[in-house]
Design a protein around this motif. Structure first.
Motif, PDB file in Angstrom:
ATOM      1  N   SER A 134       0.821  -1.202   0.000  1.00 31.27           N
ATOM      2  CA  SER A 134       0.000   0.000   0.000  1.00 31.27           C
ATOM      3  C   SER A 134       0.864   1.264   0.000  1.00 31.27           C
ATOM      4  O   SER A 134       0.580   2.237  -0.696  1.00 31.27           O
ATOM      5  CB  SER A 134      -0.924  -0.006   1.222  1.00 31.27           C
ATOM      6  OG  SER A 134      -1.719   1.162   1.268  1.00 31.27           O
ATOM      7  N   GLU A 135       1.955   1.225   0.763  1.00 31.29           N
ATOM      8  CA  GLU A 135       2.874   2.368   0.811  1.00 31.29           C
ATOM      9  C   GLU A 135       3.533   2.607  -0.542  1.00 31.29           C
ATOM     10  O   GLU A 135       3.789   3.754  -0.929  1.00 31.29           O
ATOM     11  CB  GLU A 135       3.947   2.111   1.873  1.00 31.29           C
ATOM     12  CG  GLU A 135       4.960   3.240   2.026  1.00 31.29           C
ATOM     13  CD  GLU A 135       6.040   2.902   3.050  1.00 31.29           C
ATOM     14  OE1 GLU A 135       7.212   3.216   2.784  1.00 31.29           O
ATOM     15  OE2 GLU A 135       5.701   2.322   4.104  1.00 31.29           O
ATOM     16  N   ALA A 136       3.783   1.516  -1.270  1.00 29.14           N
ATOM     17  CA  ALA A 136       4.471   1.627  -2.561  1.00 29.14           C
ATOM     18  C   ALA A 136       3.575   2.175  -3.664  1.00 29.14           C
ATOM     19  O   ALA A 136       4.080   2.741  -4.645  1.00 29.14           O
ATOM     20  CB  ALA A 136       5.004   0.248  -2.972  1.00 29.14           C
ATOM     21  N   LEU A 137       2.254   2.041  -3.529  1.00 23.20           N
ATOM     22  CA  LEU A 137       1.328   2.384  -4.616  1.00 23.20           C
ATOM     23  C   LEU A 137       1.503   3.801  -5.158  1.00 23.20           C
ATOM     24  O   LEU A 137       1.636   3.974  -6.380  1.00 23.20           O
ATOM     25  CB  LEU A 137      -0.120   2.154  -4.166  1.00 23.20           C
ATOM     26  CG  LEU A 137      -1.193   2.504  -5.215  1.00 23.20           C
ATOM     27  CD1 LEU A 137      -0.993   1.678  -6.477  1.00 23.20           C
ATOM     28  CD2 LEU A 137      -2.593   2.299  -4.637  1.00 23.20           C
ATOM     29  N   PRO A 138       1.505   4.848  -4.321  1.00 25.22           N
ATOM     30  CA  PRO A 138       1.649   6.199  -4.899  1.00 25.22           C
ATOM     31  C   PRO A 138       2.972   6.407  -5.614  1.00 25.22           C
ATOM     32  O   PRO A 138       3.042   7.149  -6.600  1.00 25.22           O
ATOM     33  CB  PRO A 138       1.522   7.119  -3.677  1.00 25.22           C
ATOM     34  CG  PRO A 138       1.754   6.265  -2.485  1.00 25.22           C
ATOM     35  CD  PRO A 138       1.306   4.894  -2.857  1.00 25.22           C
ATOM     36  N   TYR A 139       4.028   5.736  -5.149  1.00 24.96           N
ATOM     37  CA  TYR A 139       5.316   5.853  -5.824  1.00 24.96           C
ATOM     38  C   TYR A 139       5.263   5.177  -7.194  1.00 24.96           C
ATOM     39  O   TYR A 139       5.800   5.700  -8.178  1.00 24.96           O
ATOM     40  CB  TYR A 139       6.417   5.223  -4.968  1.00 24.96           C
ATOM     41  CG  TYR A 139       6.675   5.952  -3.670  1.00 24.96           C
ATOM     42  CD1 TYR A 139       7.436   7.120  -3.646  1.00 24.96           C
ATOM     43  CD2 TYR A 139       6.157   5.494  -2.460  1.00 24.96           C
ATOM     44  CE1 TYR A 139       7.681   7.797  -2.461  1.00 24.96           C
ATOM     45  CE2 TYR A 139       6.393   6.165  -1.268  1.00 24.96           C
ATOM     46  CZ  TYR A 139       7.148   7.315  -1.284  1.00 24.96           C
ATOM     47  OH  TYR A 139       7.371   7.989  -0.100  1.00 24.96           O
ATOM     48  N   ILE A 140       4.631   4.006  -7.258  1.00 26.86           N
ATOM     49  CA  ILE A 140       4.484   3.295  -8.527  1.00 26.86           C
ATOM     50  C   ILE A 140       3.679   4.141  -9.513  1.00 26.86           C
ATOM     51  O   ILE A 140       4.036   4.270 -10.694  1.00 26.86           O
ATOM     52  CB  ILE A 140       3.804   1.928  -8.309  1.00 26.86           C
ATOM     53  CG1 ILE A 140       4.741   0.996  -7.527  1.00 26.86           C
ATOM     54  CG2 ILE A 140       3.432   1.285  -9.639  1.00 26.86           C
ATOM     55  CD1 ILE A 140       4.092  -0.304  -7.078  1.00 26.86           C
ATOM     56  N   GLN A 141       2.600   4.746  -9.029  1.00 29.75           N
ATOM     57  CA  GLN A 141       1.774   5.593  -9.904  1.00 29.75           C
ATOM     58  C   GLN A 141       2.578   6.778 -10.435  1.00 29.75           C
ATOM     59  O   GLN A 141       2.467   7.154 -11.604  1.00 29.75           O
ATOM     60  CB  GLN A 141       0.544   6.072  -9.131  1.00 29.75           C
ATOM     61  CG  GLN A 141      -0.445   4.958  -8.807  1.00 29.75           C
ATOM     62  CD  GLN A 141      -1.551   5.408  -7.859  1.00 29.75           C
ATOM     63  OE1 GLN A 141      -1.331   6.239  -6.979  1.00 29.75           O
ATOM     64  NE2 GLN A 141      -2.752   4.860  -8.039  1.00 29.75           N
ATOM     65  N   ARG A 142       3.403   7.367  -9.571  1.00 27.17           N
ATOM     66  CA  ARG A 142       4.185   8.535  -9.951  1.00 27.17           C
ATOM     67  C   ARG A 142       5.262   8.181 -10.975  1.00 27.17           C
ATOM     68  O   ARG A 142       5.634   9.004 -11.815  1.00 27.17           O
ATOM     69  CB  ARG A 142       4.835   9.125  -8.700  1.00 27.17           C
ATOM     70  CG  ARG A 142       5.231  10.596  -8.792  1.00 27.17           C
ATOM     71  CD  ARG A 142       5.723  11.092  -7.450  1.00 27.17           C
ATOM     72  NE  ARG A 142       4.722  10.916  -6.403  1.00 27.17           N
ATOM     73  CZ  ARG A 142       4.994  10.648  -5.135  1.00 27.17           C
ATOM     74  NH1 ARG A 142       6.246  10.510  -4.734  1.00 27.17           N
ATOM     75  NH2 ARG A 142       4.025  10.513  -4.245  1.00 27.17           N
ATOM     76  N   LEU A 143       5.788   6.953 -10.896  1.00 27.77           N
ATOM     77  CA  LEU A 143       6.890   6.548 -11.768  1.00 27.77           C
ATOM     78  C   LEU A 143       6.433   5.812 -13.024  1.00 27.77           C
ATOM     79  O   LEU A 143       7.261   5.453 -13.855  1.00 27.77           O
ATOM     80  CB  LEU A 143       7.861   5.650 -10.984  1.00 27.77           C
ATOM     81  CG  LEU A 143       8.623   6.315  -9.838  1.00 27.77           C
ATOM     82  CD1 LEU A 143       9.420   5.280  -9.053  1.00 27.77           C
ATOM     83  CD2 LEU A 143       9.546   7.398 -10.356  1.00 27.77           C
TER      84      LEU A 143
END
Length: 295
Positions: free
Chosen positions: A14-23
């Protein structure tokens, strides 16, 4: 897996999701070297990180070094390594070994490792597809005894004159992961060995990469008390260099990271390659494992 462990995994994802979306659909150039390239556990962790990034829509481009491996082979054939200002003096025979090790042994082992972990890697040198054009690097030494600086010829040591990213862009558009050995070719058709940090920085700039990541054998840029400094701006770097906090072998890495940021790369990261899954920790978690440099 018990319920608590499963919950921890879910929290990490869940913590990784916004980073994945941004990249998503962004290019990340990663310079791979140091312990991360020699320790078996770290090697496998790195390969899995790269494959995972590609699977979630990021475009990783790997540039690798191989200085220790070159030194080992030179020693085996009875040829001594000589360095000036941290750069290997590279005559024609040494350059043959450099091409053999970087473009062959090291490059193909990384390609194989990524492929073993489910990725589609393609190995290149800067000579493939006209990727890296280079010229001979010369350094100057000044001393009170000399009226003019002494010009030192390092042989087949080069610096980048231009990069044509066409072949990398083509691979990125597909499902492929480029793995690049830092060897360029000059107008004289000679091969040149180029510092991998420098190649990674220049490539990140030309590709318009979102991030440049340099794996090192340190925790990042450290202050006088040994604490990791991060969120640094160009003015901070200038001050830390002037007061001697940044010195020695860290200087070329910092300069490459700084030049990339000044050329349009969003952020550069100098991270601890001795930490397993360092790339994912830096890119997809709140904590990170190194120094972030921004414009």
């Amino acid at each position: 897996m018990d319920k608590k462990s499963a919950q921890n995994v879910a929290n990490v994802l869940s913590e990784a999701l916004p980073y994945i979306q941004r990249l998503h659909n962004k290019t990340i150039v990663i310079k791979y070297g140091g312990n991360a390239m020699t320790d078996e556990k770290l090697k496998n962790g790195f390969a899995r990180d790269i494959v995972l990034l590609k699977q979630v829509g990021v475009n990783p481009v790997v540039v690798h070094g191989g200085g220790p491996q070159i030194g080992q082979l030179l020693e085996r054939i009875g040829k001594k390594s000589r360095f000036i200002d941290g750069m290997r003096v590279t005559d024609r025979e040494t350059m043959d070994v450099v091409e053999m090790v970087l473009g062959g042994l090291v490059n193909k082992s990384i390609v194989s490792l990524i492929s073993h972990n489910g990725g589609n890697a393609v190995g290149l040198t800067g000579k493939d597809g006209g990727l890296i054009r280079a010229r001979k690097m010369k350094i100057e030494h000044s001393s009170p005894e000399l009226d003019v600086p002494e010009i030192i010829d390092l042989g087949h040591v080069g610096e980048v004159t231009s990069i044509d990213p066409t072949i990398v862009d083509t691979l990125d558009l597909g499902s492929f992961i480029p793995v690049i050995a830092p060897i360029g070719v000059g107008k004289d058709q000679m091969s040149y060995n180029i510092n991998a940090d420098l190649v990674a920085g220049k490539l990140a700039s030309v590709l318009g990469a979102e991030k440049l990541i340099l794996l090192t054998n340190t925790a990042g840029i450290l202050d006088e008390d040994g604490n990791v400094l991060t969120g640094l701006k160009t003015t901070d770097i200038d001050k830390l260099t002037a007061d001697g906090t940044i010195h020695g072998g860290m200087l070329p890495k910092v300069n490459s990271a700084l030049d990339a940021v000044k050329s349009g790369v969003k952020t550069s990261h100098i991270i601890d390659g001795r930490v397993e899954h360092a790339v994912l920790l830096e890119l997809l978690t709140d904590e990170g494992v190194g120094t972030l440099i921004k414009g």
